[in-house]
Design a protein around this motif. Structure first.
Motif, PDB file in Angstrom:
ATOM      1  N   VAL A  10       0.825  -1.204   0.000  1.00  0.00           N
ATOM      2  CA  VAL A  10       0.000   0.000   0.000  1.00  0.00           C
ATOM      3  C   VAL A  10       0.862   1.257   0.000  1.00  0.00           C
ATOM      4  N   LYS A  11       0.296   2.345  -0.515  1.00  0.00           N
ATOM      5  CA  LYS A  11       1.000   3.632  -0.534  1.00  0.00           C
ATOM      6  C   LYS A  11       1.031   4.254   0.855  1.00  0.00           C
ATOM      7  N   ASN A  12      -0.044   4.014   1.611  1.00  0.00           N
ATOM      8  CA  ASN A  12      -0.133   4.505   2.987  1.00  0.00           C
ATOM      9  C   ASN A  12      -1.095   3.595   3.737  1.00  0.00           C
ATOM     10  N   SER A  13      -1.115   3.755   5.034  1.00  0.00           N
ATOM     11  CA  SER A  13      -2.027   2.925   5.831  1.00  0.00           C
ATOM     12  C   SER A  13      -2.993   3.812   6.603  1.00  0.00           C
ATOM     13  N   SER A  15      -5.839   5.330   4.602  1.00  0.00           N
ATOM     14  CA  SER A  15      -7.046   5.566   3.812  1.00  0.00           C
ATOM     15  C   SER A  15      -7.869   4.293   3.610  1.00  0.00           C
ATOM     16  N   ASP A  17      -9.284   3.437   0.779  1.00  0.00           N
ATOM     17  CA  ASP A  17      -8.907   2.825  -0.499  1.00  0.00           C
ATOM     18  C   ASP A  17      -7.696   1.910  -0.365  1.00  0.00           C
ATOM     19  N   GLU A  18      -6.713   2.317   0.425  1.00  0.00           N
ATOM     20  CA  GLU A  18      -5.540   1.473   0.630  1.00  0.00           C
ATOM     21  C   GLU A  18      -5.898   0.253   1.492  1.00  0.00           C
ATOM     22  N   VAL A  21      -7.038  -2.491  -0.673  1.00  0.00           N
ATOM     23  CA  VAL A  21      -5.932  -3.213  -1.311  1.00  0.00           C
ATOM     24  C   VAL A  21      -5.511  -4.385  -0.423  1.00  0.00           C
ATOM     25  N   PHE A  50      -8.278   2.617   7.690  1.00  0.00           N
ATOM     26  CA  PHE A  50      -7.522   1.577   7.000  1.00  0.00           C
ATOM     27  C   PHE A  50      -7.862   0.202   7.577  1.00  0.00           C
TER      28      PHE A  50
END
Length: 96
Positions: A10-13, A15, A17-18, A21, A50
């Motif tokens: 993930v790009k970040n933890s 959001s 949307d992530e 994922v 998240f």
């Protein structure tokens, strides 16, 4: 056992949307009968959004027993305690 490194997935933890994922990886592992070792870095912040859209969604769809069978954690004691607390609180609310 398949190892997933969260920071690589993930790009970040923080959001929703992530979180989706991660949920997709957990769901696919469950549906394929795989066990996942989820590696969480000690400096990675895990937001409620998240966690709700990943682990919470998995618990909703597949239940706690299947979560235990599918997901194992590797990380710092602080991260383990954060995830443990989340799951315990989630279960408590869900069963209430």
């Amino acid at each position: 056992m398949k190892t997933l490194i969260l920071k690589d997935l993930v790009k970040n933890s923080s959001s929703v949307d992530e979180g989706f994922v991660l949920f997709d990886h957990l769901k696919n592992a469950y549906l394929n009968g795989e066990v996942i070792l989820l590696e969480v870095d000690s400096d990675l912040a895990l937001s409620s959004s998240f966690l709700n859209s990943s682990i919470g969604a998995f618990l909703d769809d597949f239940g706690f027993t299947n979560f235990q069978k599918t997901v194992k954690f590797k990380g710092s004691k602080n991260q383990f305690e954060r995830l443990k607390s989340y799951v315990e609180k989630y279960r408590g609310l869900y069963l209430a």
